[in-house]
Design a protein around this motif. Structure first.
Motif, PDB file in Angstrom:
ATOM      1  N   GLU A   1      -3.293  -7.626  15.225  1.00 53.05           N
ATOM      2  CA  GLU A   1      -2.037  -7.170  14.644  1.00 53.05           C
ATOM      3  C   GLU A   1      -1.772  -7.965  13.368  1.00 53.05           C
ATOM      4  N   GLY A   2      -1.158  -7.314  12.391  1.00 52.60           N
ATOM      5  CA  GLY A   2      -0.742  -8.011  11.176  1.00 52.60           C
ATOM      6  C   GLY A   2       0.683  -7.611  10.838  1.00 52.60           C
ATOM      7  N   LYS A   3       1.554  -8.625  10.727  1.00 48.94           N
ATOM      8  CA  LYS A   3       2.968  -8.318  10.484  1.00 48.94           C
ATOM      9  C   LYS A   3       3.459  -9.119   9.297  1.00 48.94           C
ATOM     10  N   TYR A   4       4.176  -8.457   8.405  1.00 47.25           N
ATOM     11  CA  TYR A   4       4.834  -9.192   7.316  1.00 47.25           C
ATOM     12  C   TYR A   4       6.275  -8.688   7.251  1.00 47.25           C
ATOM     13  N   ILE A   5       7.199  -9.528   7.777  1.00 44.21           N
ATOM     14  CA  ILE A   5       8.617  -9.152   7.795  1.00 44.21           C
ATOM     15  C   ILE A   5       9.398 -10.275   7.136  1.00 44.21           C
ATOM     16  N   LYS A   6      10.079  -9.949   6.076  1.00 45.59           N
ATOM     17  CA  LYS A   6      10.806 -10.984   5.343  1.00 45.59           C
ATOM     18  C   LYS A   6      12.160 -10.438   4.924  1.00 45.59           C
ATOM     19  N   GLN A   7      13.213 -11.128   5.333  1.00 43.57           N
ATOM     20  CA  GLN A   7      14.560 -10.711   4.938  1.00 43.57           C
ATOM     21  C   GLN A   7      15.101 -11.680   3.891  1.00 43.57           C
ATOM     22  N   THR A   8      15.415 -11.156   2.735  1.00 45.41           N
ATOM     23  CA  THR A   8      16.093 -11.979   1.731  1.00 45.41           C
ATOM     24  C   THR A   8      17.504 -11.432   1.637  1.00 45.41           C
ATOM     25  N   GLY A   9      18.279 -11.903   0.692  1.00 40.44           N
ATOM     26  CA  GLY A   9      19.678 -11.460   0.582  1.00 40.44           C
ATOM     27  C   GLY A   9      19.806  -9.949   0.509  1.00 40.44           C
ATOM     28  N   GLY A  10      18.999  -9.320  -0.364  1.00 45.34           N
ATOM     29  CA  GLY A  10      19.147  -7.870  -0.555  1.00 45.34           C
ATOM     30  C   GLY A  10      18.173  -7.119   0.338  1.00 45.34           C
ATOM     31  N   ARG A  11      17.356  -6.298  -0.343  1.00 41.31           N
ATOM     32  CA  ARG A  11      16.390  -5.478   0.380  1.00 41.31           C
ATOM     33  C   ARG A  11      15.245  -6.340   0.904  1.00 41.31           C
ATOM     34  N   GLY A  12      14.768  -6.093   2.124  1.00 42.60           N
ATOM     35  CA  GLY A  12      13.719  -6.937   2.718  1.00 42.60           C
ATOM     36  C   GLY A  12      12.332  -6.354   2.504  1.00 42.60           C
TER      37      GLY A  12
ATOM     38  N   ASP B   1     -20.604  -5.902   5.185  1.00 43.43           N
ATOM     39  CA  ASP B   1     -21.109  -5.211   6.378  1.00 43.43           C
ATOM     40  C   ASP B   1     -20.134  -5.233   7.552  1.00 43.43           C
ATOM     41  N   VAL B   2     -18.877  -4.831   7.283  1.00 42.17           N
ATOM     42  CA  VAL B   2     -17.889  -4.751   8.359  1.00 42.17           C
ATOM     43  C   VAL B   2     -17.228  -3.370   8.353  1.00 42.17           C
ATOM     44  N   LYS B   3     -16.755  -2.975   9.547  1.00 43.57           N
ATOM     45  CA  LYS B   3     -16.024  -1.715   9.680  1.00 43.57           C
ATOM     46  C   LYS B   3     -14.601  -2.055  10.121  1.00 43.57           C
ATOM     47  N   VAL B   4     -13.623  -1.514   9.410  1.00 40.91           N
ATOM     48  CA  VAL B   4     -12.216  -1.757   9.740  1.00 40.91           C
ATOM     49  C   VAL B   4     -11.586  -0.418  10.104  1.00 40.91           C
ATOM     50  N   THR B   5     -10.987  -0.365  11.307  1.00 49.01           N
ATOM     51  CA  THR B   5     -10.296   0.857  11.743  1.00 49.01           C
ATOM     52  C   THR B   5      -8.803   0.559  11.848  1.00 49.01           C
ATOM     53  N   LEU B   6      -8.007   1.320  11.136  1.00 48.44           N
ATOM     54  CA  LEU B   6      -6.543   1.201  11.220  1.00 48.44           C
ATOM     55  C   LEU B   6      -6.077   2.200  12.275  1.00 48.44           C
ATOM     56  N   PHE B   7      -5.512   1.693  13.409  1.00 48.64           N
ATOM     57  CA  PHE B   7      -5.205   2.628  14.495  1.00 48.64           C
ATOM     58  C   PHE B   7      -3.724   2.664  14.891  1.00 48.64           C
ATOM     59  N   ASP B   8      -2.929   1.689  14.422  1.00 51.29           N
ATOM     60  CA  ASP B   8      -1.514   1.717  14.787  1.00 51.29           C
ATOM     61  C   ASP B   8      -0.725   0.856  13.807  1.00 51.29           C
ATOM     62  N   GLY B   9       0.595   0.856  13.985  1.00 47.14           N
ATOM     63  CA  GLY B   9       1.465   0.054  13.139  1.00 47.14           C
ATOM     64  C   GLY B   9       2.858   0.661  13.148  1.00 47.14           C
ATOM     65  N   SER B  10       3.738   0.150  12.318  1.00 50.46           N
ATOM     66  CA  SER B  10       5.080   0.728  12.226  1.00 50.46           C
ATOM     67  C   SER B  10       5.635   0.476  10.830  1.00 50.46           C
ATOM     68  N   PHE B  11       6.745   1.164  10.512  1.00 46.95           N
ATOM     69  CA  PHE B  11       7.334   0.962   9.184  1.00 46.95           C
ATOM     70  C   PHE B  11       8.854   0.982   9.311  1.00 46.95           C
ATOM     71  N   HIS B  12       9.503   0.555   8.268  1.00 44.79           N
ATOM     72  CA  HIS B  12      10.972   0.521   8.220  1.00 44.79           C
ATOM     73  C   HIS B  12      11.407   1.462   7.104  1.00 44.79           C
ATOM     74  N   GLU B  13      12.379   2.318   7.411  1.00 47.00           N
ATOM     75  CA  GLU B  13      12.830   3.328   6.436  1.00 47.00           C
ATOM     76  C   GLU B  13      13.196   2.717   5.082  1.00 47.00           C
ATOM     77  N   VAL B  14      13.847   1.538   5.125  1.00 46.99           N
ATOM     78  CA  VAL B  14      14.364   0.935   3.883  1.00 46.99           C
ATOM     79  C   VAL B  14      13.459  -0.184   3.375  1.00 46.99           C
ATOM     80  N   ASP B  15      13.037  -1.085   4.279  1.00 48.42           N
ATOM     81  CA  ASP B  15      12.370  -2.327   3.839  1.00 48.42           C
ATOM     82  C   ASP B  15      10.862  -2.200   3.593  1.00 48.42           C
ATOM     83  N   SER B  16      10.227  -1.151   4.080  1.00 51.19           N
ATOM     84  CA  SER B  16       8.775  -1.035   3.884  1.00 51.19           C
ATOM     85  C   SER B  16       8.447  -0.723   2.421  1.00 51.19           C
ATOM     86  N   ASN B  17       7.378  -1.338   1.933  1.00 49.89           N
ATOM     87  CA  ASN B  17       6.892  -1.060   0.570  1.00 49.89           C
ATOM     88  C   ASN B  17       5.403  -1.366   0.492  1.00 49.89           C
ATOM     89  N   ASP B  18       4.813  -1.002  -0.640  1.00 51.73           N
ATOM     90  CA  ASP B  18       3.354  -1.182  -0.795  1.00 51.73           C
ATOM     91  C   ASP B  18       2.927  -2.627  -0.597  1.00 51.73           C
TER      92      ASP B  18
END
Length: 697
Positions: free
Chosen positions: A492-503, A560-577
């Motif tokens: 799993e990889g998670k990056y969640i950061k809340q600052t004053g405004g948009r997270g 020489d590696v294979k990476v499969t993205l199979f799950d995750g989640s997003f936030h309507e407001v805070d998710s970005n590239d």
């Protein structure tokens, strides 16, 4: 230029192992075609084609040189390529634009390691070939051995079209198996004079036997000839030539000829064979490409009135005119002063002057017609492999492919004045050479340059000093290690950061697993039901690729590696590239730590030729370098050792080998594959990489 005249063009290259006699053969071709009036010799440092100072000093070809000449009624564009594996890019890009090639073998060695490499490269690009067994006058020359080595080592469909008359110093001519005549050269003067005679009595039986083999092979390519062969009827020289032309152009048969370029014997007959059997641009394969917008497959005919399609295959910095771009025109006409479109960069360019090249000399022409090769001054944004075309009918044709560098060194300017010039020199050299890479090491602030071998980097540093007047200090060579993984893990990889405004919110689940040696990186998207919106998938890929640049063991790139993205989640407001990029990078790094990371090192294929007296010492030394001996071949008075050895153990080998054999042994080495590093060596590499980050590629 009319289509009839295009039938008389031959775009050919001379390719071979180092020291087989490519440049000597090219010099003879230029002399016999009236292009030069005095033959230069490699050992005297006065050849036309080896024009760089370093080439003349070392007696080797470093850069492919182009020239133009006429033999009988055919117009030749010739490219003389290097034999040394360190300059493999020069061979790759030349083969991409050639319609035919002369493969030169050393008559005393037959097929050598680099012969195998250039043969494979020519097959990849579908280039028809004639084989010329050179140096038949040399001690140990053996035509039968050359023939056998083509059959066994290259699995080539071949047969002699000539036999040598006389061995070693007695070599004086050839038997032509098509006409069943002998050609004898009188003396060793410039060889323009030779006589047609009857075949010597002692060679008559052998000539009959080999002509039978040749006719049998040609029966596969011509039905009429096949009927005559099966009915035991006589086959005329013209019938054999017709079938031979078809066979060679199809790329399925490779006639074997012989001679001695240095002694001026046999070269004219090779030129006749080029005229008769190698294809004109009209007979070579139609150029294929894709539409840059739709990706639709396109082809272009070799016609002057077709849409312009030109491939830039080589860039050269010239002290007099600046940037020279070598080009092959596949269709249409490239005119000086015209505006063209670079479909690779999607930029417009203006053509300055157009030149026809003769090594480092040149003559100005108004245009390059379809099927021809030339050079252009004035193209600013065009690089190796770019397509120049008509903007209204854009096309991108497949560029040449180049191998990755295997060796790196740190380089720094000697003074403040050199600093600015160093950057300019490095960029110019990188423009010219696709296998030369430049990179800054973030941790040490050093500039790291990477290339195909010690000689490659040594020549580039020497060119900086001579051509760009830059003095630099060069560090010790570093090996281009790689990292990979041994087992499959979920992470799993998670990056969640809340600052004053948009997270920021990014959350992914990936699987990391091995992908098989040499298969590279693979990404699989298994997201279903909109768990992660589609617009974030490219950012996740970007994050993974960024993490792969620096592995977890010692900071080397992960392969020489294979990476499969199979799950995750997003936030309507805070998710970005950026959040998804960081989450994917964190997931990959943690997965790499847990999946049994291993270090890989480049393994080199090595061939050492040594007198018998020193065989034990040479093998003992290779064993100490973690080498694996695969075969020892008996050759006249010498032994040839074939083996595999890690590049890390081979720095300074030339000096050791000279002292072990009193200067009488010689070796060649080329990259073979990557292999897992033994545990005790891993510790050393990791320890070296940790304090400074030096040597990371």
């Amino acid at each position: 230029m009319t289509q009839e005249l295009k039938d008389k063009i031959r775009n050919i290259g001379i390719i071979a192992h180092i020291d087989a006699g490519k440049t000597t053969t090219t010099e003879r071709i230029l002399y016999y075609t009236g292009r030069i009036y005095k033959i230069g010799e490699v050992h005297d440092g006065n050849t036309v084609m080896d024009w760089m100072e370093q080439e003349r000093e070392r007696g080797i070809t470093i850069t492919s040189a182009a020239t133009y000449c006429v033999w009988k009624d055919c117009h030749y564009n010739i490219i003389d390529t290097p034999g040394h594996i360190d300059f493999t890019a020069e061979v790759q890009r030349s083969l991409r634009v050639l319609d035919g090639a002369i493969v030169v073998l050393d008559g005393s060695q037959g097929v050598e390691p680099q012969s195998e490499t250039v043969w494979r490269q020519a097959s990849d690009y579908g280039v028809p070939r004639i084989v010329f067994a050179n140096k038949m006058d040399k001690i140990g020359a053996d035509f039968q051995m050359c023939y056998q080595s083509l059959l066994e080592k290259l699995n080539a469909n071949t047969a002699p079209v000539q036999l040598p008359i006389g061995r070693e110093s007695e070599f004086k001519g050839v038997v032509d198996l098509i006409k069943m005549k002998a050609y004898i050269w009188n003396g060793e003067e410039l060889g323009a004079k030779f006589e047609e005679q009857e075949i010597p009595a002692d060679l008559a039986e052998q000539a009959k036997k080999f002509r039978h083999i040749l006719v049998e092979k040609m029966a596969d390519f011509d039905d009429n000839l096949a009927h005559k062969f099966l009915d035991d009827q006589d086959v005329s020289a013209e019938e054999i030539k017709k079938a031979l032309r078809k066979a060679v152009i199809s790329g399925k048969f490779f006639p074997l000829m012989c001679g001695s370029s240095f002694k001026n014997k046999g070269v004219q007959l090779v030129l006749d064979a080029v005229n008769e059997y190698l294809p004109s641009p009209l007979e070579a394969k139609e150029v294929k490409g894709v539409d840059p917008d739709s990706g639709e497959a396109l082809t272009r005919p070799v016609k002057d009135d077709a849409p312009l399609t030109v491939l830039a295959f080589k860039i050269q910095s010239d002290p007099h005119v600046g940037k020279l771009t070598y080009v092959r025109a596949y269709s249409g006409v490239l005119k000086s002063g015209s505006q063209v479109y670079n479909s690779t960069t999607r930029m417009r360019e203006r053509i300055g002057r157009i030149l026809r090249m003769h090594a480092d000399k040149r003559e100005e022409v108004e245009e390059i017609t379809a099927g021809n090769i030339g050079a252009v001054i004035g193209l600013k944004g065009v690089g190796t492999g770019h397509t120049i075309c008509d903007e209204k009918e854009p096309i991108i044709i497949e560029p040449p492919k180049f191998p990755d560098p295997v060796i790196s060194v740190a380089i720094e300017p000697k003074s403040q004045a050199d600093e600015e010039r160093l950057g300019m020199a490095l960029n110019r050299l990188a423009d010219e050479d696709p296998t030369f890479r430049i990179k800054s090491d973030q941790e040490t602030g050093q500039t790291i340059i990477s290339g195909m071998g010690e000689l490659h980097l040594e020549i580039l540093v020497d060119r900086m000093k001579r051509e760009f007047k830059v003095l630099a200090n060069v560090g010790k060579p570093q090996v281009a290690y790689r990292e990979t993984v041994k087992r499959k893990v979920e992470q799993e990889g998670k990056y969640i950061k809340q600052t004053g405004g948009r997270g920021n919110y990014g959350h992914v689940w990936i699987t990391l697993e091995p992908n098989g040696a040499g298969k590279g990186y693979e990404f699989v998207d298994k997201i279903r039901g909109g768990r992660i919106p589609k617009e974030y998938i490219p950012s996740i890929q970007k994050g993974i690729l960024s993490a792969m640049e620096s592995g977890v063991l010692a900071g080397y790139p992960v392969v020489d590696v294979k990476v499969t993205l199979f799950d995750g989640s997003f936030h309507e407001v805070d998710s970005n590239d950026m959040a998804f990029q960081i989450a994917a990078s964190l997931a990959f790094k943690e997965a790499a730590r847990r999946s049994g990371p291993v270090l890989l090192e480049p393994i080199m294929k090595i061939d050492v030729v040594t007198p018998k007296d020193y065989l034990g010492d040479v093998i003992g030394d290779l064993n100490r370098r973690r080498g694996r001996i695969e075969q020892v071949e008996d050759r006249a008075n010498t032994q040839k050792i074939h083996g595999l050895v890690p590049l890390a153990e081979m720095f300074g080998y030339a000096t050791t080998m000279r002292s072990l054999s009193q200067g009488r042994a010689a070796y060649t080495m080329e990259p073979s594959h990557y292999e897992e590093v033994p545990k005790n060596v891993v510790e050393e590499v990791v320890a070296k990489a940790e304090p400074s980050g030096q040597g990371r590629n």
